[in-house]
Design a protein around this motif. Sequence first.
Motif, PDB file in Angstrom:
ATOM      1  N   PHE A 249      -3.749  -7.203  -3.315  1.00 53.09           N
ATOM      2  CA  PHE A 249      -4.500  -6.975  -2.255  1.00 53.09           C
ATOM      3  C   PHE A 249      -5.885  -8.154  -2.442  1.00 53.09           C
ATOM      4  O   PHE A 249      -6.726  -7.894  -3.162  1.00 53.09           O
TER       5      PHE A 249
ATOM      6  N   VAL B 291      -4.714   7.336  -5.022  1.00 51.52           N
ATOM      7  CA  VAL B 291      -3.576   9.186  -5.204  1.00 51.52           C
ATOM      8  C   VAL B 291      -3.549   9.453  -6.226  1.00 51.52           C
ATOM      9  O   VAL B 291      -3.276  10.899  -6.643  1.00 51.52           O
TER      10      VAL B 291
ATOM     11  N   ASN C 234      12.216   3.565  -2.179  1.00 57.31           N
ATOM     12  CA  ASN C 234      11.261   3.911  -2.375  1.00 57.31           C
ATOM     13  C   ASN C 234      10.672   4.225  -0.824  1.00 57.31           C
ATOM     14  O   ASN C 234       9.792   4.114  -0.220  1.00 57.31           O
TER      15      ASN C 234
ATOM     16  N   ALA D 229       1.141  -1.399   0.154  1.00 55.76           N
ATOM     17  CA  ALA D 229       0.123   0.133  -0.084  1.00 55.76           C
ATOM     18  C   ALA D 229       1.014   0.611  -0.480  1.00 55.76           C
ATOM     19  O   ALA D 229       0.507   2.015  -1.191  1.00 55.76           O
TER      20      ALA D 229
ATOM     21  N   ARG E  11       6.810   8.351  -4.076  1.00 49.71           N
ATOM     22  CA  ARG E  11       6.469   6.989  -4.238  1.00 49.71           C
ATOM     23  C   ARG E  11       6.177   7.180  -5.313  1.00 49.71           C
ATOM     24  O   ARG E  11       5.363   6.008  -6.223  1.00 49.71           O
TER      25      ARG E  11
ATOM     26  N   ALA F 184       3.780   1.434  -1.204  1.00 50.53           N
ATOM     27  CA  ALA F 184       4.769   1.684  -1.825  1.00 50.53           C
ATOM     28  C   ALA F 184       4.596   2.105  -2.910  1.00 50.53           C
ATOM     29  O   ALA F 184       4.016   2.883  -4.468  1.00 50.53           O
ATOM     30  N   LEU F 185       2.679   1.965  -3.481  1.00 50.52           N
ATOM     31  CA  LEU F 185       1.348   2.577  -4.154  1.00 50.52           C
ATOM     32  C   LEU F 185       1.326   4.031  -4.457  1.00 50.52           C
ATOM     33  O   LEU F 185       1.004   5.032  -4.763  1.00 50.52           O
ATOM     34  N   GLY F 186       1.835   4.538  -2.752  1.00 49.97           N
ATOM     35  CA  GLY F 186       1.238   6.250  -2.503  1.00 49.97           C
ATOM     36  C   GLY F 186       0.463   6.015  -1.615  1.00 49.97           C
ATOM     37  O   GLY F 186       0.147   7.444  -1.855  1.00 49.97           O
TER      38      GLY F 186
END
Lengths: 512, 267
Positions: free
Chosen positions: B115, B131, B74, A412, B102, A414-416
Motif C-alpha cells: 500500500f 482484522v 483464497n 487488501a 482469508r 487477501a489480508l482479510g
Amino acid sequence: MERPLAPGETLPPPTERITILGWIYRNLLSPWYNAVLTVLGLALAYALLTPILRWALTQAEWQVVVVNLRLFMVGQYPKEALWRVWLLLYLLSLTAGWSWGVLLGKRYATAGLVLLGAFIGLAVLPFAPALRLRWFTLALTALGAWALAYRWRETGWARKVAFALLLLYFPIVIIVIRGFAGWDRARQLWAALYLTGVLAGLVVGMWRPEQRWPAARWGQFGLFLVPLALAVLPGFVAWRFPLVGLAAVTWAAWLTGRSNPTTLKGFARVLVGLYLPLLFLLYQMGPSGILTRAMPQVGTNLWGGLLLTFLLTIVGIVFSFPLGILLALGRRSVMPIIRVFSILYIEFIRGVPLVTVLFMAQVMLPLFLPPGMTIDRVLRAMAGIVLFAAAYMAENVRGGLQAIPKGQYEAAYALGLNAFQTMTLIILPQALRNVIPVIVNQFIALFKDTSLVAIVGLFDLLGIASTVLAQPQFIGKQREVYTFIGLIYWIFSYGMSYTSRQIEKALGVGER
Amino acid sequence: MSQAPTTYTPPKHRRKESHARYDEPPIIVARDVHKWYGHFHALRGISMEVYPGEVVVIFGPSGSGKSTFIRCINRLEEHQRGTIIVDGVELTHNLKNIEQVRRKVGMVFQQFNLFPHLTVLENVTLGPIHVLKWPKKKAEEVAMELLERMGIPEQAHKYPGQLSGGQQQRVAIARALAMQPKIMLFDEPTSALDPEMIKEVLDVMIELARSGMTMVVVTHEMGFAKAVADRMFFFDQGQVVESGTPEEIFTEPKEERTKLFLSQILH
Ligand SMILES: Nc1ncnc2c1ncn2[C@@H]1O[C@H](COP(=O)(O)OP(=O)(O)O)[C@@H](O)[C@H]1O
Ligand SMILES: [Mg+2]
C-alpha cells in the motif's frame, strides 16, 4: 588541476554563482526570440496596468467601499450580534495557528509570515481604531497559538486538540452564526434522549456485556427494542417518527461500537466525559436559557455579504464531499439499482446549469417536504449548491478510483479486510490524494459559483454589490465596487490554490 | 467439517529437514477444480492435496493457470466446479467462510502490491489492527520482529516507493506473516525482481519453509525447489500434468512435456 579521485572520495557538487544580470540574461534575453517576447510582455503589462493603476490611485473614489464595508462583509447581520462573527474569526486564528504548529511546525514559515504580515498590514491601514486593534490581536492570537502548539507538538494531546478544533470548527460556525431559537421543553427532551441513545448504544456495543453476564446477550437489545415497541403502541402515535428514529440511531451506534471497539475507545471516552456538559448546554438552549439569551437566533434572511458567500461555500464543500464519494462508489457498485440511480443523478445534474438547479431548489424543494414544514431561501440555496457540487465531486472521485490498480484491492482482500475497510483504509485515501488538485479546483469554482445565488435573490458578496450600487449617493460607482469584490474573490481563490499545492507537495502526490 | 480421507502415501525420498506432516489430514484439498473466463477454460479439473507443514512448488508455462489456481485458494478468483477445502472450511459463496479462509491464508504477489500511502510499519500492522483487532502496540511489536526476521528493520518508517524491489517483496512477506497465517501462497514472488535481489527474497522464503510453514509457491526458481520443496506440480493448459518429489521431477520426469519444459528453463 584534474587529478584522479582516490577510492571512496567524493566531491561537493559544483557551486553556481548566480548574479542578477546573469539570471536576467539567461532567463529573459537568450536566445534572441526570448528577448523579443520579454520586451513584448513588458509592453503589454505596461499598456494594461498603467491605466488601471492610474485610475485606482488618482481617480477612483473608494469612499463607496469604506462606507459600506460592513455591508460587504456581513450584509444585514445585526450590529449587536457582530461579536459572534469576530468570535469565529478569533477561533479561526486559534485553530489555524494551533494546527499549523502541531501539524506543520516550522514548515511553510514564509506563507505563515505573509499571512501574519497581511493582518498586521490591515492593522496599519486607516480603519477605525477598534477595528485595527482587532486585526492586530487576531494576528497575535494565531502567532501565540502557533508558538504554544509548536512547543507541545510532540505530545499526543496537542495533536488531539488540533484535530478536534479542525473537525469542530464547521459545526461551531453554523451554530454561532445562526444562534439559538429557544427550543421548547419537548424538543430539548428529544435531543437529550437522542444523545443518550447514541452514547448508550456506543458504550454497550463496545463493552459486550454478554461476555460477563450471559443474560445480557438478549437484554441489550432492549436499548432499541423498547423505543421501537413504544412506537407501535397506540398511545404514542404522535411520537411514532421520533421514536423510530431514536431506535435507529441507538442501533447504529451499537453496531458501530461493536464492530470497532479498539479504534473508538478514545472517542467514546471523550463523549462520556462531555455527556453532562452537553446536557447542561442543551438545557440552556431553552426559551430563557443562557445560550438563547446570549446568542438569539439570527434569521438567514439577514445573512449576507462575504459571510454568506463563505457559508455557502463551506456548506457546499463539507456536504458535497461525502455525498460525492458515496455517489462515485454507487456508480461503481455491483448492485444495479444503486448504480443506475447514481448514474442518473450524476448525469442529470451535469446536464443542467447551476442557475437552473438553484431555481429548482427554490421552487421544487418544498414539494418534497412534509406539509407544514418550510425551509428558508438560504437553506434552499445551500441544498441546491450541495446537490450540484456532489455530482461533479462524484466524477472527480471516480477518476481517482479508476487509477487505483486492481492489485491494491486484491492485497487488501487477501489480508482479510472486508469491502468497507478496503475502501476506507486502502482505496479512498489513495484515490483522493491523487485527485486533490482537481477537487481543489472544484472548490475554487464552487466558491466563485456561489455568486449565482444573487440571481435567486440572496445578498451574497455580489448581491450586496448591486444593493450598494442602488444607493443614490453611489450610483455609477461600478468600477470601484466590482474591482473591490473581484479582488476579494481573487485573494481567496488564490489562497485555496496555493494551499492545495502545498498539500500536494506535503503528501508527495506524483512522487510516491 | 468435511475432511478428505488420507489417501496419500508419503514420498519415498523425504527430505531430512521436511516438516510435512503426512499423517495428518491435508490442510488444502482441491478436487476437480474448474474455472472459465468467459468461454475460455482456464482450469480443467485440478486436484491437489497439501499437507500441514508441506512446501509445494507449482511450475509450468505462462498461461497454464498457475496464478488462477492459487488465487482460487483464497477466493481472489471463484472456481465454478469442484471443491476447495482449506483447513476444514469449504470455499462457497458464504462470506463467513471466505473471511475465515482469508484469515488463515497469507498471499505474496508478483507485483508486491504494497500500500503506497502507508509506511512499511503501517503496511505490516494494518491487518493485525483492523482484522485481528490487536492493540496498536502489540501489532507494532510483532511487526518489528517480523521486519527484523526479514532483515529490514531500519526501513520501518519509509514508504514502499523508497525501497528496492527485493526489500518491497520482503515487506510484503512480513505483511502476510503478521496475520499469523497457517498457509502462505506465493505467486511468482521473484519474477519482477532484478537478478541481484532474487536471492535475498529466496533466502527469507527458505528460512520460512524451514520454520515449518505450509507453503504453496508458484515459481521457476528451481534452486528453491531443490532446497525446500516437498513436492512439485507441473501445470500445463489448466491441468496437472505431473507431480512428484523434486528428485523424481528433476531426475526421472515421466511426461514428455515436463522434460521439454525443464530443459527450457534449466538452460
Ligand atoms: N481476468 C482474466 N480474464 C480473462 N482471462 C484470464 C484472466 N486471468 C487469466 N486469464 C487467462 O487464463 C489463463 C491462465 O492464466 P494464469 O492463471 O494467469 O496463468 P499463469 O499464472 O500460469 O501464467 C491465461 O490464458 C490467461 O490469459
Ligand atoms: Mg501467473
